[in-house]
Design a protein around this motif. Structure first.
Motif, mmCIF file in Angstrom:
data_model
loop_
_atom_site.group_PDB
_atom_site.id
_atom_site.type_symbol
_atom_site.label_atom_id
_atom_site.label_comp_id
_atom_site.label_asym_id
_atom_site.label_seq_id
_atom_site.Cartn_x
_atom_site.Cartn_y
_atom_site.Cartn_z
ATOM 1 N N PRO A 185 0.829 -1.202 0.000
ATOM 2 C CA PRO A 185 0.000 0.000 0.000
ATOM 3 C C PRO A 185 0.857 1.243 0.000
ATOM 4 N N ARG A 186 0.425 2.218 -0.804
ATOM 5 C CA ARG A 186 1.134 3.502 -0.848
ATOM 6 C C ARG A 186 0.102 4.592 -0.654
ATOM 7 N N ALA A 187 0.576 5.695 -0.205
ATOM 8 C CA ALA A 187 -0.351 6.807 -0.108
ATOM 9 C C ALA A 187 -0.646 7.325 -1.498
ATOM 10 N N GLY A 369 6.125 8.333 -0.742
ATOM 11 C CA GLY A 369 5.951 7.943 0.663
ATOM 12 C C GLY A 369 6.486 9.016 1.592
ATOM 13 N N GLY A 370 7.348 8.607 2.500
ATOM 14 C CA GLY A 370 7.908 9.545 3.464
ATOM 15 C C GLY A 370 8.680 10.667 2.800
ATOM 16 N N SER A 371 9.097 10.465 1.571
ATOM 17 C CA SER A 371 9.838 11.503 0.859
ATOM 18 C C SER A 371 8.917 12.400 0.032
ATOM 19 N N ILE A 421 14.093 13.447 -3.956
ATOM 20 C CA ILE A 421 14.186 13.065 -2.542
ATOM 21 C C ILE A 421 14.050 11.552 -2.399
ATOM 22 N N SER A 422 15.063 10.923 -1.860
ATOM 23 C CA SER A 422 14.968 9.490 -1.576
ATOM 24 C C SER A 422 16.007 9.139 -0.533
ATOM 25 N N LYS A 423 15.514 8.654 0.608
ATOM 26 C CA LYS A 423 16.466 8.294 1.664
ATOM 27 C C LYS A 423 17.409 7.203 1.164
ATOM 28 N N SER A 424 16.828 6.143 0.643
ATOM 29 C CA SER A 424 17.649 5.016 0.188
ATOM 30 C C SER A 424 18.403 5.372 -1.095
ATOM 31 N N GLY A 425 17.839 6.257 -1.867
ATOM 32 C CA GLY A 425 18.476 6.648 -3.129
ATOM 33 C C GLY A 425 18.269 5.641 -4.232
ATOM 34 N N GLY A 426 17.404 4.639 -3.983
ATOM 35 C CA GLY A 426 17.227 3.628 -5.032
ATOM 36 C C GLY A 426 15.774 3.231 -5.241
ATOM 37 N N THR A 427 14.840 3.986 -4.691
ATOM 38 C CA THR A 427 13.424 3.613 -4.838
ATOM 39 C C THR A 427 13.014 3.723 -6.317
ATOM 40 N N PRO A 428 12.460 2.643 -6.888
ATOM 41 C CA PRO A 428 12.203 2.636 -8.336
ATOM 42 C C PRO A 428 11.303 3.765 -8.811
ATOM 43 N N GLN A 540 -1.381 8.704 7.835
ATOM 44 C CA GLN A 540 -1.754 7.343 7.445
ATOM 45 C C GLN A 540 -0.491 6.502 7.253
ATOM 46 N N GLN A 541 0.476 7.093 6.553
ATOM 47 C CA GLN A 541 1.732 6.359 6.365
ATOM 48 C C GLN A 541 2.422 6.151 7.703
ATOM 49 N N LEU A 542 2.453 7.207 8.517
ATOM 50 C CA LEU A 542 3.129 7.125 9.809
ATOM 51 C C LEU A 542 2.531 5.996 10.639
ATOM 52 N N GLY A 675 6.826 -6.307 0.407
ATOM 53 C CA GLY A 675 6.071 -5.863 -0.770
ATOM 54 C C GLY A 675 6.998 -5.408 -1.881
ATOM 55 N N LYS A 676 8.042 -4.630 -1.501
ATOM 56 C CA LYS A 676 8.983 -4.134 -2.503
ATOM 57 C C LYS A 676 9.696 -5.301 -3.160
ATOM 58 N N LYS A 677 10.083 -6.303 -2.317
ATOM 59 C CA LYS A 677 10.803 -7.456 -2.839
ATOM 60 C C LYS A 677 9.908 -8.223 -3.815
HETATM 61 O O1 LIG Z 1 12.985 7.762 0.646
HETATM 62 P P1 LIG Z 1 12.975 6.477 -0.073
HETATM 63 O O2 LIG Z 1 14.087 5.576 0.337
HETATM 64 O O3 LIG Z 1 12.936 6.677 -1.557
HETATM 65 O O4 LIG Z 1 11.660 5.711 0.327
HETATM 66 C C1 LIG Z 1 10.413 6.284 0.077
HETATM 67 C C2 LIG Z 1 9.323 5.501 0.779
HETATM 68 O O5 LIG Z 1 9.311 4.192 0.247
HETATM 69 C C3 LIG Z 1 8.269 3.377 0.749
HETATM 70 O O6 LIG Z 1 7.047 3.927 0.438
HETATM 71 C C4 LIG Z 1 8.386 3.236 2.246
HETATM 72 O O7 LIG Z 1 7.280 2.552 2.713
HETATM 73 C C5 LIG Z 1 8.449 4.595 2.911
HETATM 74 O O8 LIG Z 1 8.678 4.448 4.271
HETATM 75 C C6 LIG Z 1 9.519 5.428 2.288
HETATM 76 O O9 LIG Z 1 9.471 6.707 2.843
#
Ligand SMILES: O=P(O)(O)OC[C@H]1O[C@H](O)[C@H](O)[C@@H](O)[C@@H]1O
Length: 723
Positions: A185-187, A369-371, A421-428, A540-542, A675-677
């Motif tokens: 689920p995503r927002a 998401g959080g970003s 904006i991406s914490k992981s830097g690799g979100t598709p 909701q995400q939080l 879910g991502k996997k």
């Molecule tokens: O900031 P990122 O690493 O790109 O991730 C962006 C988002 O990805 C998913 O939606 C996670 O559930 C969130 O918690 C995260 O904030």
């Protein structure tokens, strides 16, 4: 599509046979231009020469050798006749072109001439080859039969395979509805593209302290676990939902209100929990558990590994009070990042930092998401009507949504600051958005790196990309801040500052609320609903990522904006909430100030538009309460950066405390990762299937090409022999 492109690429003309030097001269003379390298036609001729001198793989190194090997069976007299006829035809061809006025000294004409000549030569050579093959006994008949058989087989097979291919493609590109079922689920999307919310959980969930204790007792064997509190009156289960009698006596309700109203004057926030069905005894029973939760929170704030699954500290509270950070290195990082955010945004707004086309006028934020949700909520709540930079969001991988955002920007793309904006830097989704926007920049002849900003963890893929490509700026995202609690990091602060929002005030509001909720038990707000659209998406995400773990926690309802309370949606909501399944409670968020001072206007004597809104809110709350629907009311004086910071901090704390009470880790997200996997595996499988299908199709199409070529050459040879 890829198939068609590939087929086109393969259908290019065969390499031409080298012409004799005399023929080249003849051509040049026919063209009537000098062969000097700088003459207008020099380039064309150069290309022509290059093409003419190419060695044909069909011809070998020397003319004589070729004649021996391939031209057997063709008489030399016939060859001479054909050569003479060819030369005459070429000279005539040039004459004809001259007569019809084709400008042979233009590049186009040369290319046409080169390709035309090459084609004629290729057909000519092919016909000779075919004639040679034809002269071998029985071979032509066998080839005919084989060719015919292959053609029939290929046609049927290719067509069938093509439709199969299309079918499989359809099968592996799930519809949005299928995606909703398969992916985590995503927002929703704020970019105008397809959006979806998480489906409401089916299980009945605890929704008050009374319920909470019941779940806590069953999930924990702690000796000090409190016994469940009794509801205020006789409770009754109702159709899978719940119905609990709450205090109806107006005098007693007023007393509860006075007793349970919390107010923080400096923040201008009131929280009324009097319409929740808990008792004093219940809170006393909960006291030890609450104290443990607060102790855990204190440890977290001191830098304990609060997320053991990922071996991480959880430090979003340090962002608004760096003095809390467990060491000076982290403190320094927080402070220098804040300074650089303030300096950068100031320079962009003042025009000191500009795009190659002038002052920046817009922001395009790419993240999910959080970003994305925090910046969206804050922008909606606090951005002025005419911000220094307007903001747009790409928070989905829907191509139509992305196109829409880029199209809406139009020429303004040239002065748009793109914040990735991406914490992981690799979100598709984020990577895809970036690639799409970079393409839009290329198409518009703009240099992306001069307008790109990255907010990400150091050394992530995104960080490396931004560094190598020399983007305008990079800001760090910290390992110890979760995506869903990152609004007070660069993720939320940079976009807010660029829109002219006072981010220092946001930090002050959050710090004050942190201080207040650090030890005050009665400030704990338990599971809630919300009536601010984007705040509720953010929350909701939080809530779902933090608490949606060991059991399904609560049913979320779609929410309405406070401003929408007077329209049709509110009426449907009242109907559903008052009379429908009872497995929720509501949080009302009320804003006391209608408009900035001096702008009030009375639409009826003594009555403003906002008075109606207030009346509707009170009426709705009473109507729900009359049917035992509990509620919490949060009242803020005004939507200011300080109040917004405080609200965010309030709910972050509430979620953390609640997680401790029910013994779950609020700071990891195994479900999201799973879910991502799973989504990654589906995509990989889809790619594999398509590759295999494409390779099979290409193999067959190659074979088909050879057969068709053979047949075509056969036809040409008949045609040539005829002459
Ligand atoms: O900031 P990122 O690493 O790109 O991730 C962006 C988002 O990805 C998913 O939606 C996670 O559930 C969130 O918690 C995260 O904030």
């Amino acid at each position: 599509m890829a198939l068609a492109v590939r087929a086109r690429a393969r259908a290019r003309p065969l390499p031409p046979r080298p012409l004799a030097i005399s023929q080249q001269k003849q051509l040049k003379q026919g063209l009537g231009c000098a062969a000097g390298p700088r003459s207008p036609c020099g380039e064309g001729l150069g290309r022509l020469r290059a093409l003419l001198s190419e060695k044909s793989p069909w011809c070998g190194a020397g003319e004589a050798g070729r004649v021996d090997g391939v031209w057997r069976g063709v008489t030399s007299a016939r060859r001479r006749r054909r050569r003479r006829r060819g030369s005459a035809e070429r000279a005539g061809f040039v004459d004809v072109l001259n007569q019809i006025g084709v400008q042979l000294d233009s590049d186009k004409s040369y290319s046409a001439l080169v390709y035309g000549t090459s084609a004629v030569v290729a057909i000519w050579i092919s016909s000779i080859v075919v004639s040679a093959i034809d002269s071998v006994p029985l071979v032509p008949q066998v080839m005919e039969v084989v060719g015919l058989g292959f053609t029939i087989w290929f046609t049927s097979r290719y067509l069938i395979l093509k439709s199969c291919n299309a079918l499989v493609r359809r099968r592996w590109r799930p519809s949005p509805a299928r995606r909703r079922r398969r992916l985590p689920p995503r927002a929703g999307c704020g970019c105008g593209g397809t959006s979806y919310s998480a489906p409401p959980p089916r299980l009945r969930a605890p929704h008050s302290i009374a319920d909470l204790s019941r779940y806590s007792n069953s999930s924990s064997s702690s000796n000090s676990a409190p016994t469940p509190a009794q509801p205020l009156g006789p409770g009754a289960e109702n159709g899978g939902g719940r119905s609990r009698v709450v205090e109806k006596d107006p005098i007693k309700l007023w007393e509860r209100y006075v007793e349970w109203l919390y107010q923080h004057k400096e923040l201008g926030i009131f929280v009324d929990v009097s319409r929740m069905g808990f008792t004093e005894e219940f809170l006393q029973q909960m006291e030890p558990r609450m104290q443990r939760a607060f102790a855990a929170m204190r440890d977290l704030e001191k830098g304990a590994i609060a997320n053991p699954d990922e071996g991480r500290m959880v430090g979003h509270y340090w962002l608004r009070d760096p003095a809390l950070a467990p060491n000076s290195f982290l403190r320094n990082k927080i402070e220098t990042t804040l300074d650089s955010i303030l300096a950068f945004s100031q320079d962009v707004i003042s025009g000191k930092i500009q795009s190659p086309s002038g002052r920046f006028t817009s922001i395009l934020s790419i993240g999910i998401g959080g970003s994305a949700l925090g910046p969206q909520f804050v922008s909606e709540a606090l951005a002025p009507d005419n911000p220094p930079l307007k903001i747009r969001f790409i928070d989905n991988t829907d191509p139509a949504g992305i196109d829409h955002q880029v199209a809406q920007l139009g020429p303004e793309l040239a002065t748009t600051l793109v914040i990735v904006i991406s914490k992981s830097g690799g979100t598709p989704e984020t990577r895809n958005g970036l690639l799409e926007v970079q393409k839009a920049f290329r198409d518009a002849g703009l240099e992306f790196s001069k307008q790109g900003v990255a907010i990400t963890q150091e050394k992530s893929l995104l960080d490396n990309t931004a560094r190598i490509e020399g983007w305008l700026a990079r800001f760090p995202m910290f390992d110890w801040v979760g995506g869903r609690t990152s609004e007070m990091s660069a993720v939320g602060l940079l976009p807010a500052a660029l829109q002219g929002i006072d981010i220092k005030e946001m930090l002050v509001g959050a710090a004050l609320m942190d201080e207040e909720t650090r030890n005050t038990v009665d400030m704990v707000v338990l599971p809630y609903k919300d009536s601010l659209l984007l705040l509720s998406r953010y929350l909701q995400q939080l809530v779902m990522e933090s608490l949606g773990k060991e059991f399904v926690w609560m049913q979320w309802l779609s929410v309405v904006k406070l401003q929408d309370l007077m329209n049709i949606y509110e009426h449907s909501y009242i109907q559903q909430l008052r009379e429908g399944v009872h497995n929720f409670f509501v949080t009302f968020i009320e804003v006391l100030r209608d408009r900035p001072p001096g702008h009030d206007w009375e639409l009826e004597p003594g009555v403003t538009c906002g008075d109606y809104l207030f009346g509707m809110l009170q009426g709705t709350r009473s109507a729900l309460y009359a049917n035992d629907r509990e509620s919490i009311s949060v009242t803020v004086q005004e939507v200011t950066p300080r109040a917004v910071g405080a609200l965010i901090a309030l709910y972050e704390r509430a979620v953390g405390i609640y997680a401790s009470l029910v013994n779950i880790n609020a700071y990891h997200q195994p479900g999201v990762e799973a879910g991502k996997k799973a989504a990654g595996e589906v995509l990989a499988l889809q790619k594999r299937v398509l590759t295999i299908l494409n390779e099979a199709t290409y193999g067959i199409s190659d074979l088909c090409l050879v057969i068709i070529l053979y047949e075509a050459i056969g036809l040409c040879s008949i045609f040539v022999s005829y002459f």
